[in-house]
Design an enzyme around this catalytic site. Structure first.
Site, PDB file in Angstrom:
ATOM      1  CE  LYS A  13      28.481  85.073  25.965  1.00 34.16           C
ATOM      2  NZ  LYS A  13      27.959  83.906  26.701  1.00 34.16           N
ATOM      3  NE  ARG A  88      26.325  87.980  31.525  1.00 33.20           N
ATOM      4  CZ  ARG A  88      27.508  87.457  31.198  1.00 33.20           C
ATOM      5  NH1 ARG A  88      28.429  88.189  30.645  1.00 33.20           N
ATOM      6  NH2 ARG A  88      27.748  86.190  31.434  1.00 33.20           N
ATOM      7  NE  ARG A 124      33.475  77.731  31.337  1.00 30.23           N
ATOM      8  CZ  ARG A 124      32.840  78.849  30.989  1.00 30.23           C
ATOM      9  NH1 ARG A 124      32.707  79.179  29.730  1.00 30.23           N
ATOM     10  NH2 ARG A 124      32.319  79.611  31.900  1.00 30.23           N
ATOM     11  NE  ARG A 157      34.091  81.387  34.667  1.00 34.98           N
ATOM     12  CZ  ARG A 157      33.480  82.048  33.678  1.00 34.98           C
ATOM     13  NH1 ARG A 157      34.058  82.171  32.508  1.00 34.98           N
ATOM     14  NH2 ARG A 157      32.290  82.575  33.856  1.00 34.98           N
ATOM     15  NE  ARG A 168      28.049  81.641  34.807  1.00 39.02           N
ATOM     16  CZ  ARG A 168      28.964  80.818  34.301  1.00 39.02           C
ATOM     17  NH1 ARG A 168      29.307  79.711  34.941  1.00 39.02           N
ATOM     18  NH2 ARG A 168      29.539  81.107  33.164  1.00 39.02           N
TER      19      ARG A 168
HETATM   20  P1  AMP Z   1      31.249  85.416  31.752  1.00 37.95           P
HETATM   21  O1  AMP Z   1      32.732  85.265  31.799  1.00 37.95           O
HETATM   22  O2  AMP Z   1      30.767  86.209  30.555  1.00 37.95           O
HETATM   23  O3  AMP Z   1      30.526  84.097  31.901  1.00 37.95           O
HETATM   24  O4  AMP Z   1      30.844  86.318  33.019  1.00 37.95           O
HETATM   25  C1  AMP Z   1      31.119  85.856  34.325  1.00 37.95           C
HETATM   26  C2  AMP Z   1      30.387  86.704  35.331  1.00 37.95           C
HETATM   27  O5  AMP Z   1      30.844  88.063  35.242  1.00 37.95           O
HETATM   28  C3  AMP Z   1      28.867  86.796  35.171  1.00 37.95           C
HETATM   29  O6  AMP Z   1      28.192  85.695  35.714  1.00 37.95           O
HETATM   30  C4  AMP Z   1      28.601  88.090  35.940  1.00 37.95           C
HETATM   31  O7  AMP Z   1      28.686  87.899  37.334  1.00 37.95           O
HETATM   32  C5  AMP Z   1      29.776  88.946  35.532  1.00 37.95           C
HETATM   33  N1  AMP Z   1      29.472  89.693  34.292  1.00 37.95           N
HETATM   34  C6  AMP Z   1      30.055  89.530  33.075  1.00 37.95           C
HETATM   35  N2  AMP Z   1      29.538  90.385  32.179  1.00 37.95           N
HETATM   36  C7  AMP Z   1      28.605  91.114  32.838  1.00 37.95           C
HETATM   37  C8  AMP Z   1      27.698  92.153  32.449  1.00 37.95           C
HETATM   38  N3  AMP Z   1      27.653  92.617  31.188  1.00 37.95           N
HETATM   39  N4  AMP Z   1      26.882  92.674  33.409  1.00 37.95           N
HETATM   40  C9  AMP Z   1      26.925  92.236  34.671  1.00 37.95           C
HETATM   41  N5  AMP Z   1      27.727  91.244  35.096  1.00 37.95           N
HETATM   42  C10 AMP Z   1      28.566  90.677  34.198  1.00 37.95           C
END
Ligand code: AMP
Length: 221
Positions: A13, A88, A124, A157, A168
């Site tokens: 994404k 989400r 990654r 990360r 996740r």
């Molecule tokens: P990402 O960078 O999109 O993989 O997001 C990393 C982490 O941020 C996720 O595993 C959640 O802990 C938190 N996170 C990101 N977006 C959301 C969301 N829309 N709602 C809740 N937690 C989020």
């Protein structure tokens, strides 16, 4: 126009969002990036979400919605914006519609099998300074462990460890996947095959967006 990038963690994404941003000149807003920035800056929110994020769970709707709201109401989002990693779950999607109603919407769902996602996430790396993403298998930095752009150190990360990856993906299947049916009913959903090269995927995305934008302009004229 609101472009929502749906899809499991590791589906690309962020990469596709960057390409859309460059091609169509809409800002890309990534919920995860906003949260990681808050952690880096040691804000109150950052302190609250750090442990939850590192475990691979979702942070509270309240916190994320507030951050997104503040961002999408800024002037540069007036023409349109790209959301990466938000919403989400269904309640976030409903809230988004309340905050910014009457905006035309397209949802691009980049899909990949779980086995491939696990492999991608485990290899990654992210630049600890500017956040640029790399992959030890498909997008290596020119110099070992250093960012091509800012020479910052590349790190894994905290939530790309095997336990957090599993969590996740579980969260994705339990909560986020429900958005597919939600957006299909709204007739704005489009599935994209993510098991291909970056430019092939982007070419499909461009076709969808060009058609949507042409229809949008026609309806307004
Ligand atoms: P990402 O960078 O999109 O993989 O997001 C990393 C982490 O941020 C996720 O595993 C959640 O802990 C938190 N996170 C990101 N977006 C959301 C969301 N829309 N709602 C809740 N937690 C989020």
């Amino acid at each position: 126009m609101r472009i929502i990038l749906l899809g499991p963690p590791g589906s690309g994404k962020g990469t596709q969002g960057d390409l859309i941003e460059r091609e169509y000149n809409f800002p890309r807003i990534a919920a995860g990036d906003l949260l990681r920035q808050a952690i880096k800056e040691r804000t109150e929110t950052g302190k609250k979400v750090e442990v939850i994020m590192n475990r691979g769970e979702l942070v509270s709707d309240e916190i994320v919605i507030e951050m997104i709201k503040e961002r999408i109401l800024k002037k540069d989002c007036k023409r349109g914006y790209i959301l990466d990693g938000f919403p989400r779950n269904i309640s976030q999607a409903q809230k988004l519609e309340q905050i910014d109603r009457d905006r035309s919407e397209v949802v691009l769902d980049i899909q990949l099998r779980d086995r491939l996602l696990v492999e991608r996430l485990a290899s990654r790396r992210i630049c600890s300074d500017c956040g640029t993403l790399y992959n030890l298998k498909i997008k290596m930095p020119a110099k070992d462990s250093l960012c091509d752009i800012c020479s910052g150190y590349l790190v894994q990360r905290e939530d790309d460890t095997s336990e957090a990856i599993k969590r996740r993906l579980r969260v994705y299947h339990e909560q986020t996947k429900a958005l597919i049916g939600y957006y299909q009913k709204k007739n704005v959903y489009c599935e994209i095959n993510g098991e291909r090269g970056i430019s092939e995927i982007f070419s499909d995305i461009r076709e969808v967006l060009d058609n949507k934008m042409a229809a949008f302009h026609e309806a307004r004229s």
